[in-house]
Every structure is written in C-alpha cells, then in structure tokens.
Design an enzyme around this catalytic site. Structure first.
Site, PDB file in Angstrom:
ATOM      1  CB  ILE A 123      -0.935   0.007   1.227  1.00 14.10           C
ATOM      2  CG1 ILE A 123      -1.953  -1.137   1.159  1.00 14.10           C
ATOM      3  CG2 ILE A 123      -1.642   1.361   1.356  1.00 14.10           C
ATOM      4  CD1 ILE A 123      -3.028  -0.976   0.124  1.00 14.10           C
ATOM      5  CB  VAL A 126       0.529   1.403  -4.774  1.00  9.61           C
ATOM      6  CG1 VAL A 126      -0.460   1.969  -5.791  1.00  9.61           C
ATOM      7  CG2 VAL A 126       1.079   0.067  -5.266  1.00  9.61           C
ATOM      8  CD  GLU A 127      -2.770   5.071  -1.441  1.00  3.02           C
ATOM      9  OE1 GLU A 127      -2.711   6.304  -1.580  1.00  3.02           O
ATOM     10  OE2 GLU A 127      -3.782   4.410  -1.722  1.00  3.02           O
ATOM     11  CB  SER A 128       3.422   7.811  -0.354  1.00  4.09           C
ATOM     12  OG  SER A 128       4.087   6.787   0.387  1.00  4.09           O
ATOM     13  CE1 TYR A 213      -3.651   2.562  -4.348  1.00  5.96           C
ATOM     14  CE2 TYR A 213      -5.170   0.804  -3.755  1.00  5.96           C
ATOM     15  CZ  TYR A 213      -4.203   1.723  -3.399  1.00  5.96           C
ATOM     16  OH  TYR A 213      -3.789   1.801  -2.091  1.00  5.96           O
TER      17      TYR A 213
END
Length: 235
Positions: A123, A126-128, A213
């Site tokens: 997570i 992919v997020e930051s 995503y």
C-alpha cells in the site's frame, strides 16, 4: 566579484532537499517553478510544492493561495521528487524496500493490528512511493496517503510523521479487512475509492484508476485473502 548564479544547479539541490521534507527547499523550488528560473515554468508543480511547504507551517507558502488552489489531477513532478518504486532483488525475485526505517516501523506496528506487513508495504509503495511528505491532488497526505477525514477517524495527529501515519493507515486496513471479510482486492479498491463505493458496486468499482490501483497492489501482494478480526466492525 560574486559567484555567478546557476539556477539550474540550485533547482537540483532544492529538489533533493524538498524530497527529504525540507519546507524551505519546497517553497524556494516552488518559486522557481512558478517563475521559470532554472526549470521550465509549471504552475502545477509550483502549486504542489507550495502546498507541501504550507502543510508544514511554512509562513510564506501559506500565503500562496493563488497557486495552492490550482492543484489538478494531472500533476507531473520534478524527476528528483518522483515516487520511488519497489525494486526487485537480484537473488530470486524477492522484494527489497528503499527505506529500512519505514520497513522497521511497519514490521513493528502491523502485528499489533494483525495485518500482514507485506500488505502494508505494498500500500505504501503504490500510495506514496515511500515519500513521507507526499501530498496528492485530493489532499491525501503522507506515506499511506490519508485524507484529513480518515486521519481524524483513526486519530492521526500528524500525517507527516511516519509512525503516526503508518499506525493510522494500518488501523484503517484492519477495519477494511474486517468489513470486506479478508478480501484483499476489495480492501485495496476501498483504500483507493472508499468502502462506500465498493459496497455500492458490490465489488471493485468500474473506475479505471481504481482497477489499475488494485492490479498494482495485487502484483506486489499475491494473497487473495487475509485473516481478519470479526469484532473490529460493529454490527
């Protein structure tokens, strides 16, 4: 005589410092993008950098409302501030992480919520891209890209503090895992688009962004299901 100005070199140095979270560097680099000094002018990038600095309390950046209101969904970033991808290890395809400190935090906190650290790392990747100071066009903040409402919901006081952000993000993952009974794809979709949206469509929403995503998360985290605590979500 003074040293000749080299705006391009200054931009490179500011960019590196900005990525490390230096608010002054974020502000000055934003100014350079706003004015086309040493870099190609970009109001989008300037807006992003001013917003990053303002979130840290930078007084001058907080006055740049004319720019911070311009953030769009099609932001492009300076190459030195781009997201850091997970890298594949050479010894058989295992995953290595670019920040040992973040990995240690995750492995410390995730077991407290009975969440697999590998899912958390996927997570964050992919997020930051492991950028502690990341801010999205929708004002999602920090490593696990918590929007202000989610941060309040899970009692995160400082979204740019790595441990506080990770703790809140893991708590949210724990809640989602219970809500969707351990279905990893549904959890990933909900983390991206909200649990209400996944519930509405009774599955992964038909949004290209969300579907992409979920594929990215599933590529990094292979398990289809995850254990969950039945009591976390009230009836």
């Amino acid at each position: 005589e003074g040293v000749p100005q080299n705006h391009a070199k200054a931009a490179t140095l500011y960019c590196k410092a900005a990525k490390m979270g230096d608010a002054d560097a974020q502000f000055f680099l934003g100014w350079m993008y706003a004015n086309g000094r040493g870099v190609s002018r970009s109001d989008n990038i300037a807006s992003y950098l001013f917003t990053m600095a303002a979130k840290q309390g930078h007084e001058h950046a907080q006055k740049m409302e004319s720019y911070t209101k311009k953030i769009s969904a099609s932001l492009s970033f300076p190459s030195c501030a781009s997201k850091i991808p997970l890298q594949q290890a050479r010894n058989g395809g295992g995953v290595t992480y670019p920040n040992d400190y973040i990995f240690k935090l995750v492995t410390k906190l995730a077991p407290l919520y009975e969440v697999d650290p590998k899912l958390v790392m996927a997570i964050i990747s992919v997020e930051s891209g492991f950028n502690v100071r990341a801010i999205s066009p929708k004002n999602a903040q920090g490593l696990m890209q918590l929007i202000p409402a989610t941060a309040r919901r899970f009692k995160v006081k400082n979204t740019f503090d790595a441990e506080d952000n990770i703790r809140g993000g893991i708590a949210y993952l724990q809640w989602l895992l219970t809500f969707f009974e351990g279905n990893v794809s549904f959890v990933a979709a909900a983390y991206n688009s909200g649990e209400g949206t996944v519930k509405k469509y009774n599955g992964i929403p038909p949004y290209p962004e969300t579907r992409s995503y979920v594929k990215k998360i599933r590529k990094l985290y292979k398990k289809q299901t995850h254990p969950y605590r039945p009591h976390v979500v009230g009836g």
